[in-house]
Design an enzyme around this catalytic site. Structure first.
Site, PDB file in Angstrom:
ATOM      1  N   HIS A 127       0.035 -12.069   2.776  1.00  0.00           N
ATOM      2  CA  HIS A 127      -0.405 -11.603   1.039  1.00  0.00           C
ATOM      3  C   HIS A 127       0.675 -12.528   0.360  1.00  0.00           C
ATOM      4  CE1 HIS A 127       2.815  -8.630   1.188  1.00  0.00           C
ATOM      5  NE2 HIS A 127       3.236  -9.143  -0.199  1.00  0.00           N
ATOM      6  N   ASP A 157      -0.375  -9.292   8.363  1.00  0.00           N
ATOM      7  CA  ASP A 157       0.631  -9.776   7.251  1.00  0.00           C
ATOM      8  C   ASP A 157       1.087 -10.459   7.856  1.00  0.00           C
ATOM      9  OD1 ASP A 157       0.198  -9.951   4.789  1.00  0.00           O
ATOM     10  OD2 ASP A 157       1.834  -8.339   4.261  1.00  0.00           O
ATOM     11  N   SER A 231       8.971  -9.102  -0.552  1.00  0.00           N
ATOM     12  CA  SER A 231       7.580  -9.503   0.399  1.00  0.00           C
ATOM     13  C   SER A 231       7.691 -10.712   1.678  1.00  0.00           C
ATOM     14  CB  SER A 231       6.681  -9.742  -0.640  1.00  0.00           C
ATOM     15  OG  SER A 231       5.719  -8.478  -0.466  1.00  0.00           O
TER      16      SER A 231
END
Lengths: 279, 516
Positions: A127, A157, A231
């Site tokens: 992402h 992911d 992230s």
């Protein structure tokens, strides 16, 4: 006590004590005491030696892309379940510039990543790089490299990037996430809000969390502070091995409240091997 | 229970267990490996393990106090300062700091305010001010208390409460807005418990820390974490060099200490970064080594005297370096020289690049204010500048840094490149001056619109900016700007250097012209 006397004492790197402390006692305090009884306190982890080793292998990832769709913020009034919120806040990864300066169709994203191979292979989140037209990787020493997307797996992911440097790059190793226990100390490193090289510490809060995000959900839950920009960054165990890829947070506010989620390294490893072999 | 607090001897007589630093598990010579190793092995090391905080906290906590400041009328918000991402308006240091995190190449032109005026109410965030509450710590048994400038700013009366419940009226010894530090004094009959400064330069990322303070009025709150990063420049002031910690600090922690494992104060908690206004794991402390120097000055003289040059400077990024024909982006670019200032008298000119101060290299722009401030006013110093490719050394007699409110506000900054200019330009007519607040003395070309996403927008140009120079030539007509840009592009430059005025502050902006 003498106004200046304390400075000399400070030089001795001593705990300075409280009222009525006399010099004799301060002398006594000038050496670290014997090891305390275990019952006297909890274990505190000194991460510094480990961090010094692994920090150079953690990178910031920035992306640029043009999008036609509306901005992800502010969120719609619908779909306000905790998971919707959390999806929005963390997987709504597109990181808009403040409105005044925001060119409507250019979106800049920030994330984290880590080098797993001296040849420049970097693990991050799908992402973080999804839809990016350009990806740039920043090392802690200030070097910046354009990155190529080797492959990306939306189901787990996980994405794999490659940068090309003349020298071999500092790298870290994926550890065994199945060997982790709830309560194990961990440290996360990443780029929250663009603050590159931020180290935060905590423990494994839970294992095997199914967040309803995909068929392969099996998250490690951690309580170290992770925020937008973390992230794709690593969570380390006490051996300096990466046991998770920080990917999501649960939060009513959109920022750290003590509930973060990392993709277990054993899942990440399989995906990375596949991406590396086939893209 | 307060009796035990009054008798710290009992705590002190215990073995100093908390200081027993290390079980030293398997650090395994990581340090030696670090230098020589070729990058063929994955990086790994083991953590060291140490024993916890309770004993140590028991000993140092009595020296940590709550500070309450009493004002007439509405209380400005005290306690933690926040940076709120996405806040679109305003130009306070923290908002600028926030903007930089959103990708702007933000920088400060010179010595400027740090002591951020506490932000007004933002009801949409639901942030109510705490009633004048902060933290502090006693550094001397005679009753000297360190806290933040922003905790005591504007106070008519100050009250210090100790852990044992004793309450004292405090006198303000001195306060330094530039570093956000203040020194108070309380008078007690007995010597007071106190803590000492540690060495913040010795702090390592990953070291355990504990913060003690008064979050939301909850006095004596202890939170633990690690050093997340060091040397953070938050754009909050010219001497920014914060320790970043992940221990929970919140409003009311301002001015409280961060302890290392030796029980020495390594930082003064001063700010948090948060989209919510509360702890999200990102806190900032003024490093002890800086704080100690400032506090000693405040104690000895009541003020901190700093040298002053009188230039607005900006950092040189790669774009600017190319436009200035430098080999590398290094030094501090002089965007403005304050008339009558020491720099002005010494002959420093706009466009000079300061590369050395008193023989010390200025690699990054932000190093200069610290170097200058470290010198006493009235002393002689040498400033070496790069001017048209030649090094020129100038002798300057430093002045005294004025308090922040007398310093010009910083000019906000440009950002990253894109191969279009995309500005609408207009001559500076009297009407245009009126509507955009451009001083009569300013000669240039007004920017009346900036196309979103264009090169100019990416470099931070805004409607209302005035272009004073393009490629070092003064401009007064839009056509001159276009012409200068065209020439630069024809000459093969990929960037053109513009001098831009915003709200009375000048700065250089390098805008890419490739493809223009």
């Amino acid at each position: 006590v003498i106004q200046r006397g304390w400075r000399a004492a400070a030089a001795a790197a001593v705990l300075m004590l409280v009222a009525g402390c006399n010099d004799g006692q301060r002398e006594e305090a000038a050496r670290p005491g014997p090891l305390p009884q275990a019952a006297e306190g909890q274990i505190v982890v000194g991460w510094a030696p480990l961090i010094r080793e692994v920090l150079p292998a953690v990178v910031s990832v920035s992306t640029r892309q043009q999008v036609a769709r509306p901005q992800p913020f502010p969120p719609s009034p619908h779909g306000d379940s905790p998971f919707d919120r959390f999806l929005r806040e963390f997987f709504g990864y597109d990181f808009p510039l403040p409105r005044r300066q925001l060119p409507p169709e250019i979106v800049q994203g920030i994330g984290s990543g880590f080098i797993i191979d001296p040849a420049g292979f970097i693990v991050t989140n799908h992402h973080v790089v999804e839809g990016a037209q350009a990806i740039e990787v920043g090392l802690i020493d200030g070097r910046r490299f354009p990155a190529e997307l080797v492959g990306s797996d939306p189901h787990t992911d996980i994405a794999l990037l490659r940068i090309r440097a003349r020298e071999r790059l500092p790298h870290v190793e994926l550890g065994d996430s199945d060997a982790m226990f709830v309560g194990d100390p961990i440290a996360a490193v990443g780029n929250p809000f663009g603050l590159g090289g931020t180290v935060t510490s905590g423990i494994v809060s839970a294992m095997g969390r199914d967040l309803g995000l995909g068929p392969h959900d099996d998250f490690l839950q951690i309580d170290a502070a992770i925020n937008r920009g973390n992230s794709g960054g690593p969570t380390f165990n006490l051996e300096g091995k990466v046991i998770g890829v920080n990917s999501a947070i649960f939060s009513p506010t959109g920022a750290h409240v003590g509930i973060g989620f990392a993709i277990p390294s054993n899942v990440a490893r399989q995906v990375v091997e596949r991406l590396r072999a086939r893209g | 229970m307060s009796m035990t607090d009054r008798t710290p001897l009992s705590a002190r007589r215990r073995p100093l267990t908390a200081m027993a630093l290390v079980l030293a598990l398997a650090v395994g010579g990581a340090g030696m490996l670090a230098e020589a190793r070729a990058e063929t092995q994955p990086r790994q090391a083991r953590a060291e393990v140490v024993i916890g905080w309770a004993d140590l906290i028991e000993q140092v906590a009595p020296a940590v106090v709550s500070v309450r400041s009493v004002r007439e009328g509405p209380a400005p918000r005290l306690g933690m300062r926040e940076a709120i991402p996405g806040w679109p308006e305003g130009d306070s240091p923290m908002e600028r700091f926030m903007r930089r995190f959103f990708g702007e190449d933000f920088e400060f032109p010179g010595p400027r305010e740090f002591g951020m005026p506490e932000r007004g109410e933002h009801p949409e965030r639901g942030m109510r001010p705490m009633e004048g509450i902060g933290s502090g710590f006693i550094i001397d048994p005679a009753g000297y208390v360190v806290t933040n400038h922003h905790v005591v700013q504007g106070a008519e009366r100050l009250e210090v409460t100790m852990k044992d419940g004793r309450r004292f009226d405090a006198e303000l010894v001195g306060s330094d807005a530039h570093t956000d530090l203040a020194l108070l004094r309380i008078e007690a009959d007995d010597p007071l418990p106190w803590v000492a400064w540690g060495d913040s330069d010795a702090v390592r990322v990953g070291d355990p820390v504990a913060a003690v303070g008064n979050p939301f009025g909850l006095g004596g709150t202890v939170t633990a974490g690690v050093i997340s990063a060091t040397g953070r420049d938050l754009g909050a002031g010219p001497y920014d060099d914060f320790l970043q910690i992940d221990a929970a600090i919140n409003r009311g922690n301002s001015g409280g200490p961060t302890f290392g494992l030796d029980g020495l104060v390594i930082g003064v908690n001063s700010a948090i970064y948060s989209p919510t206004g509360m702890h999200v794991g990102i806190g900032f402390a003024i490093p002890a080594n800086l704080a100690q120097r400032v506090i000693e000055d405040l104690r000895d003289k009541g003020v901190v005297e700093r040298g002053w040059l009188g230039v607005q400077i900006q950092a040189i990024d790669e774009q600017l370096a190319r436009a200035l024909e430098l080999d590398e982006p290094k030094g501090a670019l002089v965007a403005q020289v304050t008339p009558g200032s020491p720099a002005f008298e010494a002959g420093v000119e706009r466009g000079d690049i300061i590369v050395r101060f008193n023989g010390q290299e200025v690699t990054a722009m932000r190093e200069l204010p610290t170097l200058v401030a470290a010198r006493r006013p009235g002393t002689e110093a040498e400033v070496t500048v790069l001017r048209e490719g030649e090094e020129v050394t100038l002798a300057v007699t430093l002045g005294t840094l004025p308090p922040p409110d007398q310093l010009a506000a910083a000019a906000p900054a440009p950002e990253t490149p894109e191969p279009q200019l995309g500005m609408q330009l207009a001559p500076l007519t009297p009407e245009a001056r009126e509507s955009h607040g451009v001083p009569a003395a300013t000669e240039g070309v007004l920017v009346t619109g900036v196309e979103p996403g264009s090169a100019a927008a990416q470099r931070g140009m805004r409607t209302g900016d005035v272009i004073l120079e393009v490629a070092r030539e003064k401009v007064s007509e839009p056509a001159e700007v276009s012409e200068a840009i065209r020439k630069a592009a024809e000459a093969g430059s990929d960037t053109v250097l513009m001098l831009v005025q915003r709200e009375g502050n000048d700065r250089f902006v390098a805008v890419p012209v490739a493809g223009a």
